[in-house]
Design a protein around this motif. Structure first.
Motif, short mmCIF file in Angstrom:
data_model
loop_
_atom_site.label_atom_id
_atom_site.label_comp_id
_atom_site.label_asym_id
_atom_site.label_seq_id
_atom_site.Cartn_x
_atom_site.Cartn_y
_atom_site.Cartn_z
N ALA A 1 0.80 -1.25 0.09
CA ALA A 1 0.11 0.15 0.01
C ALA A 1 0.90 1.41 -0.06
CB ALA A 1 -0.99 -0.06 1.15
N MET A 2 0.47 2.46 -0.32
CA MET A 2 1.31 3.66 -0.54
C MET A 2 1.26 4.10 0.90
SD MET A 2 0.71 6.91 -2.66
CE MET A 2 -1.19 7.11 -2.21
N HIS A 3 0.36 4.25 1.68
CA HIS A 3 0.60 4.86 3.03
C HIS A 3 0.29 3.57 4.17
CE1 HIS A 3 -0.42 8.66 0.96
NE2 HIS A 3 0.71 8.84 1.32
N MET A 4 1.49 3.36 4.84
CA MET A 4 1.24 2.12 5.78
C MET A 4 2.02 2.63 7.16
SD MET A 4 2.41 -0.91 3.30
CE MET A 4 1.65 -2.19 4.50
N GLU A 5 1.71 2.02 8.19
CA GLU A 5 2.68 2.23 9.33
C GLU A 5 4.08 2.03 9.13
OE1 GLU A 5 1.55 3.58 12.13
OE2 GLU A 5 -0.66 3.73 11.26
N PRO A 6 4.87 2.80 9.71
CA PRO A 6 4.63 3.69 10.88
C PRO A 6 4.76 5.23 10.18
CG PRO A 6 7.04 3.35 10.61
CD PRO A 6 6.40 2.48 9.67
N PHE A 7 4.03 6.10 10.86
CA PHE A 7 4.08 7.53 10.53
C PHE A 7 5.49 8.25 10.76
CE2 PHE A 7 3.79 11.99 11.63
CZ PHE A 7 3.43 12.50 10.48
N LEU A 8 6.42 8.76 10.19
CA LEU A 8 7.49 9.33 10.34
C LEU A 8 7.58 10.83 10.47
CD1 LEU A 8 10.70 8.97 10.62
CD2 LEU A 8 10.80 9.16 7.85
N PRO A 9 7.72 11.38 11.54
CA PRO A 9 7.52 12.71 11.77
C PRO A 9 9.05 13.36 11.28
CG PRO A 9 7.19 11.71 14.06
CD PRO A 9 7.37 10.63 12.86
N ASN A 10 8.85 14.40 10.78
CA ASN A 10 10.25 15.34 10.39
C ASN A 10 10.99 16.00 11.40
OD1 ASN A 10 10.15 14.25 7.60
ND2 ASN A 10 8.63 15.63 7.30
N TYR A 11 10.83 15.68 12.69
CA TYR A 11 11.45 16.34 13.76
C TYR A 11 11.10 15.25 15.03
CZ TYR A 11 6.44 16.82 15.44
OH TYR A 11 5.33 16.48 15.67
N GLY A 12 12.07 15.56 16.03
CA GLY A 12 11.76 14.91 17.32
C GLY A 12 13.06 14.41 17.99
N LYS A 13 12.94 13.66 19.21
CA LYS A 13 14.29 13.34 20.02
C LYS A 13 14.35 11.94 19.28
CE LYS A 13 13.48 15.95 24.08
NZ LYS A 13 13.06 15.82 25.53
N PRO A 14 15.72 11.48 19.06
CA PRO A 14 16.07 10.16 18.69
C PRO A 14 15.76 9.24 19.74
CG PRO A 14 18.13 11.39 19.55
CD PRO A 14 16.80 12.36 19.54
N GLY A 15 16.08 7.86 19.35
CA GLY A 15 15.68 6.90 20.27
C GLY A 15 14.49 6.33 20.50
N LYS A 16 13.32 6.78 19.95
CA LYS A 16 11.94 6.52 20.06
C LYS A 16 11.09 5.54 18.94
CE LYS A 16 11.44 10.43 23.26
NZ LYS A 16 11.60 9.43 24.41
N GLY A 17 10.08 5.36 19.17
CA GLY A 17 9.28 4.62 18.13
C GLY A 17 9.95 3.23 17.76
N PRO A 18 9.17 2.61 16.69
CA PRO A 18 9.54 1.28 16.41
C PRO A 18 10.71 1.06 16.00
CG PRO A 18 7.58 2.06 15.21
CD PRO A 18 8.07 3.10 15.72
N ARG A 19 11.46 -0.20 16.44
CA ARG A 19 12.97 -0.45 15.96
C ARG A 19 13.17 -0.79 14.55
NH1 ARG A 19 17.26 -0.95 18.87
NH2 ARG A 19 15.93 -1.32 20.94
N LEU A 20 13.90 -0.10 13.93
CA LEU A 20 14.09 -0.41 12.45
C LEU A 20 14.57 -1.86 12.01
CD1 LEU A 20 15.94 3.03 11.37
CD2 LEU A 20 13.12 2.58 11.59
N ARG A 21 13.90 -2.53 11.28
CA ARG A 21 14.23 -3.84 11.06
C ARG A 21 14.60 -4.19 9.36
NH1 ARG A 21 14.68 -6.21 15.94
NH2 ARG A 21 12.68 -5.77 17.34
#
Length: 255
Positions: A180-200
């Motif tokens: 699909a074109m838009h899927m999880e996760p949403f990626l903000p263009n700002y913010g602190k590092p080390g948060k959100g899903p782990r990249l696999r």
């Protein structure tokens, strides 16, 4: 659930990405004063269909075109029109997507029309640099917001170097992509590092910063699609679809 792809599926996404790259290359070459955004849409449509692919955007929630063509103060989702004729000094962002064998590619570029003010060129360069910084932050076992932080930090570095400030658009950002074109996760263009899903390995993410020469506040026009800067300042938008591999980021929509 975040979709993970096999190496063969990422190869299929690369094929879709190359279709998008070809369409954007042709559109970029066609941009000049006197050309309408509908003309650019026709070019992208033909290239995508000639490749045996389908435009991702056309018909998506009833969107009526193949590309998004956002001019000057339009940030994203601008609808191509015969009445929108490019003039010397304009800045146009073109977003394009294609589906090939069930897999999506998604990419965007910002293109100057003729002689463009230096501040606008610097804005586009800053946006592209932020995208590239986000791509460099893509690595297995990292966190999603490592990408967000890299994008934001790149913007601030450019601001210090240029002696200016840019608005980082917050309501819109990157996203997972694949079947699909838009899927999880949403990626903000700002913010602190080390948060959100782990990249696999096997994830694919569209990385797409949008910057403005003024406020980060946005408004949506009555057409239900076109997003503009609230203060009328100019905007830029760059995007690539990127896969996470054992060898680092693979830019699937690079030419």
């Amino acid at each position: 659930m975040i979709e993970l792809k096999t190496p063969a599926e990422l190869e299929a996404m690369r094929a879709a990405g190359l279709v998008v790259a070809k369409a954007l290359s042709a559109v970029t070459a066609a941009v000049r004063a006197g050309v309408s955004t509908a003309d650019l849409d026709d070019i992208a449509f033909q290239i995508i269909r000639d490749a045996g692919a389908v435009p991702s955007f056309l018909g998506y929630h009833d969107y009526p075109a193949t590309i998004c063509a956002s001019v000057n103060h339009q940030i994203v989702h601008g609808i191509p029109s015969k009445d929108q004729v490019l003039a010397d000094g304009d800045l146009i962002s073109v977003d394009c997507g294609a589906i090939l064998d069930g897999w999506h590619g998604d990419s965007a570029v910002t293109i100057p029309v003729g002689e463009v003010p230096a501040a606008d060129l610097a804005l586009s360069d800053a946006t592209r640099a932020a995208m590239e910084a986000g791509i460099e932050a893509v690595r297995p076992d990292g966190r999603l917001t490592d990408i967000s932080h890299a994008i934001e930090e790149s913007v601030h570095r450019t601001e210090r170097a240029n002696g200016t400030t840019y608005g980082i658009v917050r309501e819109y950002g990157g996203h997972g992509i694949g079947r699909a074109m838009h899927m999880e996760p949403f990626l903000p263009n700002y913010g602190k590092p080390g948060k959100g899903p782990r990249l696999r390995v096997g994830m694919a993410i569209a990385i797409e910063p949008m910057l403005t020469l003024g406020t980060a506040q946005t408004e949506e026009l009555d057409d239900g699609w076109t997003v503009v800067t609230a203060d009328g300042s100019r905007a830029a938008h760059w995007e690539h679809t990127v896969a996470i591999t054992d060898d680092g980021p693979w830019v699937l929509t690079a030419p």
